[in-house]
Design a protein around this motif. Structure first.
Motif, PDB file in Angstrom:
ATOM      1  N   LYS A  75       0.850  -1.195   0.000  1.00 35.33           N
ATOM      2  CA  LYS A  75       0.000   0.000   0.000  1.00 35.33           C
ATOM      3  C   LYS A  75       0.885   1.244   0.000  1.00 35.33           C
ATOM      4  O   LYS A  75       2.052   1.186   0.342  1.00 35.33           O
ATOM      5  N   GLY A  76       0.296   2.333  -0.382  1.00 32.96           N
ATOM      6  CA  GLY A  76       1.007   3.601  -0.306  1.00 32.96           C
ATOM      7  C   GLY A  76       1.495   4.075  -1.656  1.00 32.96           C
ATOM      8  O   GLY A  76       1.390   3.391  -2.678  1.00 32.96           O
ATOM      9  N   LYS A  77       2.037   5.288  -1.638  1.00 31.13           N
ATOM     10  CA  LYS A  77       2.543   5.904  -2.859  1.00 31.13           C
ATOM     11  C   LYS A  77       3.846   5.232  -3.286  1.00 31.13           C
ATOM     12  O   LYS A  77       4.594   4.728  -2.471  1.00 31.13           O
ATOM     13  N   GLY A  78       4.083   5.281  -4.566  1.00 30.32           N
ATOM     14  CA  GLY A  78       5.331   4.751  -5.100  1.00 30.32           C
ATOM     15  C   GLY A  78       5.401   3.234  -5.098  1.00 30.32           C
ATOM     16  O   GLY A  78       6.453   2.669  -5.295  1.00 30.32           O
ATOM     17  N   SER A  79       4.281   2.593  -4.857  1.00 26.83           N
ATOM     18  CA  SER A  79       4.311   1.135  -4.796  1.00 26.83           C
ATOM     19  C   SER A  79       3.718   0.493  -6.052  1.00 26.83           C
ATOM     20  O   SER A  79       3.508  -0.709  -6.066  1.00 26.83           O
ATOM     21  N   LYS A  80       3.477   1.273  -7.103  1.00 28.59           N
ATOM     22  CA  LYS A  80       2.908   0.713  -8.333  1.00 28.59           C
ATOM     23  C   LYS A  80       3.821  -0.358  -8.909  1.00 28.59           C
ATOM     24  O   LYS A  80       3.368  -1.429  -9.298  1.00 28.59           O
ATOM     25  N   GLU A  81       5.132  -0.088  -8.928  1.00 25.29           N
ATOM     26  CA  GLU A  81       6.087  -1.078  -9.457  1.00 25.29           C
ATOM     27  C   GLU A  81       6.066  -2.348  -8.611  1.00 25.29           C
ATOM     28  O   GLU A  81       6.081  -3.455  -9.136  1.00 25.29           O
ATOM     29  N   ALA A  82       6.036  -2.172  -7.306  1.00 24.31           N
ATOM     30  CA  ALA A  82       6.000  -3.328  -6.407  1.00 24.31           C
ATOM     31  C   ALA A  82       4.704  -4.111  -6.593  1.00 24.31           C
ATOM     32  O   ALA A  82       4.712  -5.351  -6.594  1.00 24.31           O
ATOM     33  N   LYS A  83       3.574  -3.399  -6.758  1.00 25.43           N
ATOM     34  CA  LYS A  83       2.286  -4.067  -6.998  1.00 25.43           C
ATOM     35  C   LYS A  83       2.324  -4.836  -8.308  1.00 25.43           C
ATOM     36  O   LYS A  83       1.864  -5.989  -8.383  1.00 25.43           O
ATOM     37  N   ASP A  84       2.862  -4.208  -9.365  1.00 24.19           N
ATOM     38  CA  ASP A  84       2.942  -4.873 -10.667  1.00 24.19           C
ATOM     39  C   ASP A  84       3.834  -6.110 -10.598  1.00 24.19           C
ATOM     40  O   ASP A  84       3.509  -7.153 -11.165  1.00 24.19           O
ATOM     41  N   GLU A  85       4.952  -5.999  -9.909  1.00 24.71           N
ATOM     42  CA  GLU A  85       5.876  -7.129  -9.762  1.00 24.71           C
ATOM     43  C   GLU A  85       5.200  -8.275  -9.013  1.00 24.71           C
ATOM     44  O   GLU A  85       5.294  -9.436  -9.410  1.00 24.71           O
ATOM     45  N   LEU A  86       4.509  -7.946  -7.924  1.00 25.11           N
ATOM     46  CA  LEU A  86       3.818  -8.981  -7.149  1.00 25.11           C
ATOM     47  C   LEU A  86       2.716  -9.623  -7.987  1.00 25.11           C
ATOM     48  O   LEU A  86       2.537 -10.846  -7.950  1.00 25.11           O
ATOM     49  N   LYS A  87       2.009  -8.823  -8.764  1.00 21.39           N
ATOM     50  CA  LYS A  87       0.952  -9.365  -9.619  1.00 21.39           C
ATOM     51  C   LYS A  87       1.531 -10.365 -10.618  1.00 21.39           C
ATOM     52  O   LYS A  87       0.977 -11.453 -10.823  1.00 21.39           O
TER      53      LYS A  87
END
Length: 193
Positions: free
Chosen positions: A163-175
């Motif tokens: 969660k939180g800002k700047g975590s789009k890359e981390a979310k995409d990687e986890l997905k």
């Protein structure tokens, strides 16, 4: 399993003592048998008893079912669901355990489970077929360290998106990782391996 007592190797059924085969590979074959959509329930019960005890019973199917469930329950392979009641005190049907909530498959993850046992304990599960009891296997399975690939895959499957800002890359990687290591849907398991 209680460390202060030996593991039972026999079970008494209606006054007759039978040797029971609870090697981990036998129990895993039993799970396969019980999941087989092509087998009628009565045949699953009969074949399950034969797999575990090496004998066929001539009892009616209701008696065989009670024996089968009692054996599974006595050896901690299955637990009878707790009775549930509505607000008026009427008995409800037992809740079926949600398979979607399970984060591993003994069949689909077999390679990684094998590797994890070898990595963590130096145990070759193929050499242990017919030898290692289910209770021992499941205790070791539950204690597999996080450093094993199997535990890392299960961790990916269960991890919540950051969660939180700047975590789009981390979310995409986890997905991507979740898609890569996702369990197959019901009926797809054989096709993917």
């Amino acid at each position: 399993m209680k460390l202060q007592y030996r593991l039972d190797e026999t079970v008494e059924i209606q006054g007759v003592t039978h040797r029971i085969n609870l090697s981990f590979d036998t129990v895993l074959r039993l799970f396969d048998l019980l999941r087989d959509p092509d087998l009628p329930e009565a045949e699953k019960i009969s074949l399950g008893l034969q797999l575990l005890l090496g004998v066929s019973f001539l009892y009616d199917i209701e008696t065989q079912n009670e024996i089968f469930l009692a054996v599974l329950e006595a050896f901690d392979i299955w637990k009878r669901p707790e009775p549930r009641y509505d607000v008026n005190g009427n008995l409800l049907k037992p809740k079926v355990k949600d398979v979607a909530g399970q984060h591993f498959s003994f069949n689909y993850d077999a390679d990684n489970i094998y590797a994890a046992f070898y990595q963590a304990y130096g145990i070759d599960l193929f050499e242990q077929q017919g030898k290692m009891r289910w209770e021992k296997f499941i205790a070791l399975f539950g204690g597999l360290p996080d450093e094993t690939r199997f535990r890392q895959i299960v961790s990916i499957r269960t991890r919540k998106p950051p969660k939180g800002k700047g975590s789009k890359e981390a979310k995409d990687e986890l997905k991507k990782l979740k898609e890569l290591y996702a369990l197959p849907k019901e009926g797809e398991e054989d096709e993917q391996k």
